[in-house]
Motif scaffolding. Structure first.
Motif, PDB file in Angstrom:
ATOM      1  N   VAL A  50       0.829  -1.210   0.000  1.00 43.49           N
ATOM      2  CA  VAL A  50       0.000   0.000   0.000  1.00 43.49           C
ATOM      3  C   VAL A  50       0.864   1.261   0.000  1.00 43.49           C
ATOM      4  CG1 VAL A  50      -2.104  -0.935   1.026  1.00 43.49           C
ATOM      5  CG2 VAL A  50      -0.340  -0.025   2.513  1.00 43.49           C
ATOM      6  N   ARG A  70      -3.587  -4.318  -8.165  1.00 46.52           N
ATOM      7  CA  ARG A  70      -4.013  -4.380  -6.758  1.00 46.52           C
ATOM      8  C   ARG A  70      -4.757  -5.687  -6.465  1.00 46.52           C
ATOM      9  NH1 ARG A  70      -1.910  -1.924  -2.973  1.00 46.52           N
ATOM     10  NH2 ARG A  70      -2.877  -3.708  -2.014  1.00 46.52           N
ATOM     11  N   ALA A  74      -3.769  -8.788  -3.999  1.00 44.20           N
ATOM     12  CA  ALA A  74      -4.671  -9.179  -2.917  1.00 44.20           C
ATOM     13  C   ALA A  74      -4.971 -10.677  -2.942  1.00 44.20           C
ATOM     14  CB  ALA A  74      -5.972  -8.381  -2.999  1.00 44.20           C
ATOM     15  N   GLN A  81      -5.084  -5.890   9.840  1.00 41.32           N
ATOM     16  CA  GLN A  81      -4.486  -4.638  10.279  1.00 41.32           C
ATOM     17  C   GLN A  81      -4.807  -4.295  11.717  1.00 41.32           C
ATOM     18  OE1 GLN A  81      -6.432  -2.340   7.197  1.00 41.32           O
ATOM     19  NE2 GLN A  81      -7.164  -0.960   8.771  1.00 41.32           N
ATOM     20  N   PRO A  86     -14.177  -1.633  11.900  1.00 41.82           N
ATOM     21  CA  PRO A  86     -15.056  -0.661  12.551  1.00 41.82           C
ATOM     22  C   PRO A  86     -16.430  -1.283  12.812  1.00 41.82           C
ATOM     23  CG  PRO A  86     -14.950  -0.224  10.212  1.00 41.82           C
ATOM     24  CD  PRO A  86     -14.017  -1.371  10.469  1.00 41.82           C
ATOM     25  N   MET A  98     -16.694 -10.431   1.806  1.00 41.70           N
ATOM     26  CA  MET A  98     -15.910  -9.382   1.144  1.00 41.70           C
ATOM     27  C   MET A  98     -14.471  -9.828   0.894  1.00 41.70           C
ATOM     28  SD  MET A  98     -17.143  -5.941   3.051  1.00 41.70           S
ATOM     29  CE  MET A  98     -18.880  -5.485   3.118  1.00 41.70           C
ATOM     30  N   PHE A 101     -13.484 -10.492  -2.653  1.00 46.10           N
ATOM     31  CA  PHE A 101     -13.462  -9.406  -3.642  1.00 46.10           C
ATOM     32  C   PHE A 101     -12.349  -9.537  -4.681  1.00 46.10           C
ATOM     33  CE2 PHE A 101     -12.214  -5.212  -5.168  1.00 46.10           C
ATOM     34  CZ  PHE A 101     -13.406  -4.763  -5.696  1.00 46.10           C
ATOM     35  N   PRO A 102     -11.109  -9.906  -4.273  1.00 48.72           N
ATOM     36  CA  PRO A 102     -10.039  -9.975  -5.281  1.00 48.72           C
ATOM     37  C   PRO A 102     -10.288 -11.018  -6.370  1.00 48.72           C
ATOM     38  CG  PRO A 102      -9.138 -10.105  -3.056  1.00 48.72           C
ATOM     39  CD  PRO A 102     -10.614 -10.151  -2.923  1.00 48.72           C
ATOM     40  N   LYS A 150     -12.103 -13.141   7.386  1.00 50.66           N
ATOM     41  CA  LYS A 150     -12.091 -12.460   6.082  1.00 50.66           C
ATOM     42  C   LYS A 150     -10.751 -12.697   5.380  1.00 50.66           C
ATOM     43  CE  LYS A 150     -11.903  -7.828   6.021  1.00 50.66           C
ATOM     44  NZ  LYS A 150     -10.740  -7.361   5.228  1.00 50.66           N
ATOM     45  N   GLN A 154      -9.777 -15.000   1.787  1.00 46.12           N
ATOM     46  CA  GLN A 154      -8.988 -14.351   0.732  1.00 46.12           C
ATOM     47  C   GLN A 154      -7.970 -15.342   0.152  1.00 46.12           C
ATOM     48  OE1 GLN A 154      -7.786 -10.465   2.230  1.00 46.12           O
ATOM     49  NE2 GLN A 154      -6.621 -10.028   0.367  1.00 46.12           N
TER      50      GLN A 154
ATOM     51  N   LEU B 214     -16.685  -2.087   0.630  1.00 43.95           N
ATOM     52  CA  LEU B 214     -15.399  -2.314   1.284  1.00 43.95           C
ATOM     53  C   LEU B 214     -14.901  -1.034   1.951  1.00 43.95           C
ATOM     54  CD1 LEU B 214     -13.624  -4.565  -1.370  1.00 43.95           C
ATOM     55  CD2 LEU B 214     -15.049  -5.225   0.534  1.00 43.95           C
ATOM     56  N   LEU B 217     -15.529  -0.548   5.642  1.00 41.84           N
ATOM     57  CA  LEU B 217     -14.597  -1.135   6.599  1.00 41.84           C
ATOM     58  C   LEU B 217     -13.362  -0.267   6.806  1.00 41.84           C
ATOM     59  CD1 LEU B 217     -14.637  -4.849   5.415  1.00 41.84           C
ATOM     60  CD2 LEU B 217     -16.103  -3.738   7.086  1.00 41.84           C
ATOM     61  N   ARG B 220      -8.035   1.503   4.352  1.00 43.04           N
ATOM     62  CA  ARG B 220      -6.937   0.547   4.416  1.00 43.04           C
ATOM     63  C   ARG B 220      -7.413  -0.862   4.085  1.00 43.04           C
ATOM     64  NH1 ARG B 220      -2.989   1.239   7.983  1.00 43.04           N
ATOM     65  NH2 ARG B 220      -2.183   3.270   7.551  1.00 43.04           N
ATOM     66  N   HIS B 221      -8.532  -1.260   4.724  1.00 44.11           N
ATOM     67  CA  HIS B 221      -9.087  -2.587   4.443  1.00 44.11           C
ATOM     68  C   HIS B 221      -9.385  -2.721   2.960  1.00 44.11           C
ATOM     69  CE1 HIS B 221      -9.681  -4.693   8.233  1.00 44.11           C
ATOM     70  NE2 HIS B 221      -9.905  -3.524   8.795  1.00 44.11           N
ATOM     71  N   ALA B 223      -8.037  -1.169   0.473  1.00 44.19           N
ATOM     72  CA  ALA B 223      -6.797  -1.283  -0.294  1.00 44.19           C
ATOM     73  C   ALA B 223      -6.242  -2.697  -0.209  1.00 44.19           C
ATOM     74  CB  ALA B 223      -5.772  -0.283   0.226  1.00 44.19           C
ATOM     75  N   HIS B 224      -6.274  -3.288   0.989  1.00 44.42           N
ATOM     76  CA  HIS B 224      -5.730  -4.627   1.155  1.00 44.42           C
ATOM     77  C   HIS B 224      -6.535  -5.675   0.414  1.00 44.42           C
ATOM     78  CE1 HIS B 224      -2.740  -3.193   3.755  1.00 44.42           C
ATOM     79  NE2 HIS B 224      -3.478  -3.040   4.818  1.00 44.42           N
ATOM     80  N   LEU B 225      -7.801  -5.354   0.114  1.00 45.71           N
ATOM     81  CA  LEU B 225      -8.618  -6.312  -0.633  1.00 45.71           C
ATOM     82  C   LEU B 225      -8.526  -6.074  -2.134  1.00 45.71           C
ATOM     83  CD1 LEU B 225     -11.673  -6.611   1.717  1.00 45.71           C
ATOM     84  CD2 LEU B 225     -10.170  -8.453   1.007  1.00 45.71           C
TER      85      LEU B 225
END
Lengths: 258, 333
Positions: A50, A70, A74, A81, A86, A98, A101-102, A150, A154, B214, B217, B220-221, B223-225
């Motif tokens: 990142v 990206r 992923a 992290q 949240p 989610m 997603f990649p 999650k 992945q 996404l 969340l 950062r989350h 971006a990581h995905l």
């Protein structure tokens, strides 16, 4: 696996990492330790792609991180992290989904059905009963488990953990790291974890990288790296190191000044 | 979708001149090219009211509402800010400065028929950047600071628009139009300005639905995905501003639609942007349609400015959201 070559990093004009080079070995758990503000999280951000280093390069499987798209990155590399998720209004299951997603195209579809994979991740993180609850109804520890589930779906080859045990009580700390290690062994994953707790690092990591004054003070197996002299040097505090009665790994006892 | 169709049907039939429900539909039916003229028993005046006045107004209301609802969903998603909408961020006022300037000083055809939306888009975008600049401190934007910056810029630009209007004739009506919005005296030409923007904006935002999920969340989350965070933010912000500019160009500043609609939809279907975005367009259309119908008939034959109706509904809702947010924070602390 991951190669870091002559990396320099400036944060706000201040040099944080200075000509750092090292290699991470596949199928191992690596711990990054070091005092506050030494750039552990910065280093992890460089490894995750990142952020880009001011100079030097980070590569994964022989390819520069910046050359991956990206989404392609992923699929190879996932990050758990600091601070966790949240308290959003999504359900646990939606958030875990989610993680796919990649692998999804523009329409959000995948070629194969991955509900089994998601069920399995929910099961193994003990989230099956919570799967229809929304995140804002969960405790911090539960949300951290959702974040890990999650990361699991992945299906990465490399996982980066940024202080994964912060805010967790000792029971959850051990549970989380046990899960990561078990999973790492099953899949042959490469794990890199920034850890504050030296004892946890010694217990779970195959290799420890000590970051100090913008460079690497030591790197190797916990038994070889963790010495009273090194800790005094890096953390400016006196400690006693003893052998763990069960696992035999070095454990650090703090020592207040007399 | 069904509700929207029913709303359109009902709203078409309600108006200050009384034409019955059956007559309205009879007239519309006979406008279709393949019907014969045999049953045509309506006067030219009635036909004109239905096809030229009401139908275009109703469609325009739906389109403008859809644009504002979408823009609200887009802004809220990308800024992760429940209080964001084209109005509270000042983007509406920004667009109105550009549009009002052109119309009041007669430059509206400088670049052809698209002059107004293009300039409104440019000034809307500039306003958004200004608000971000004001709200940003040390790289982060607090939710409340952002809204505060929006309000400051919005009142300044509102005053600026009023000032420009004061320099022209027909002062009061024009000021009311630009500050409170209206769909009165609009024609098919306006429909053709909004429709293309919606045709661009709607699929664009729908395509970014999962990305916005996404974002919930945290960046950062996301971006990581595998999301290109900065690019996604830019595209969604540009799309939302475009939709706002299109709406403002034809209807003036109509507040709170983009705030209320996505929240109501969220209460109904949850936080998934893949549903939220298309439903916000439909919901926005309905909300606007009913607001405009109220504006037309409440004091008929006089009209209430449309923005008055939406603000009477929207501002208390805004207060409620603020209150709930405050309570949520106390609960955490």
């Amino acid at each position: 696996m991951i190669n870091v070559r002559q990396v320099n990093m400036l944060v706000g004009g201040r040099p944080v990492l200075n000509n750092v080079s090292f290699d991470l070995e596949p199928c191992r758990i690596h711990g990054i330790i070091g005092p506050n503000g030494v750039g552990k999280s910065t280093l992890l951000q460089l490894l995750s792609g990142v952020r880009k280093p001011s100079s030097g390069e980070v590569s994964l499987d022989g390819v520069r991180l910046s050359s991956y798209s990206r989404k392609a990155l992923a699929r190879k590399l996932a990050v758990l992290q600091q601070g966790g998720l949240p308290p959003a209004g999504f359900t646990v299951r939606q958030v875990v989904e989610m993680g796919r997603f990649p692998y999804q195209n523009w329409f959000g579809d995948e070629r194969e059905d991955h509900s089994m994979l998601i069920d399995h991740a929910l099961q193994s993180m003990g989230l099956a009963e919570l799967s229809n609850r929304t995140l804002d109804q969960l405790s911090g520890g539960e949300r951290q488990r959702v974040a890990l589930a999650k990361v699991m779906v992945q299906e990465p080859e490399v996982i980066l953990l940024d202080e994964p045990t912060t805010y967790l009580d000792i029971g959850y700390q051990v549970q989380l790291l046990d899960t990561v290690r078990q999973w790492q062994r099953q899949r042959g994953l490469t794990v890199v974890a920034v850890l504050h707790d030296l004892n946890l690092a010694a217990l779970y990591c195959d290799r420890i990288l000590v970051l100090h004054k913008g460079g690497i003070a030591a790197m190797g197996a916990p038994l070889d790296v963790l010495s009273e002299a090194l800790i005094r040097d890096v953390y400016l505090t006196d400690v006693s190191i003893v052998k763990h009665p069960v696992t035999g790994t070095p454990q650090i006892l703090l020592q207040p000044s007399p | 979708m069904l509700l929207l169709a029913v709303s359109i049907a009902l709203s078409l039939s309600i108006g200050s001149s009384t034409i019955s429900f059956a007559d309205v539909w009879g007239i519309l039916w006979h406008q279709l090219p393949w019907t014969d003229d045999a049953g045509n028993r309506w006067g030219a005046g009635e036909i004109a009211i239905v096809t030229q006045v009401r139908l275009s107004r109703v469609l325009l209301g739906v389109l403008v509402g859809a644009c504002l609802g979408l823009a609200g969903a887009g802004f809220q998603g990308v800024l992760r800010n429940p209080l964001a909408d084209p109005y509270t961020l000042g983007v509406s006022s920004g667009s109105s400065v550009g549009a009002a300037f052109l119309i009041l000083f007669g430059y509206q055809t400088l670049l052809g028929e698209w002059t107004i939306p293009i300039i409104a888009f440019a000034t809307g975008m500039a306003t958004l950047l200004g608000v971000f600049f004001l709200a940003r401190s040390r790289g982060v934007m607090q939710i409340e600071t952002l809204v505060l910056a929006g309000v400051i810029i919005q009142s300044f630009l509102g005053a600026f628009v009023s000032f420009m209007v004061s320099l022209s004739d027909d002062v009061i009506n024009q000021i009311l139009f630009w500050l409170m919005g209206s769909l009165a005296m609009k024609s098919w030409a306006d429909v053709y300005i909004v429709l293309p923007c919606l045709i661009i904006g709607l699929p664009l935002l729908i395509a970014y639905g999962q990305a916005l999920n996404l974002f919930v969340l945290g960046e950062r989350h996301a971006a990581h995905l595998g999301i290109r965070v900065e690019r996604t933010k830019l595209i969604v912000l540009i799309g939302s501003t475009l939709l706002t500019a299109a709406a403002v160009s034809v209807s003036g500043v109509i507040g709170f639609v983009g705030l209320v609609v996505p929240h109501l939809i969220r209460l109904m279907v949850g936080p998934d942007y893949r549903l939220l975005i298309p439903l916000s367009a439909i919901g926005g259309g309905m909300f606007m349609l009913w607001s405009d119908t109220i504006a037309r008939i409440a004091l008929a034959p006089k009209e209430i400015p449309l923005g008055v109706v939406t603000a009477l509904i929207g501002a208390p809702f805004f207060a409620y959201l603020l209150y709930r947010r405050k309570k949520g924070q106390e609960g955490l602390g």
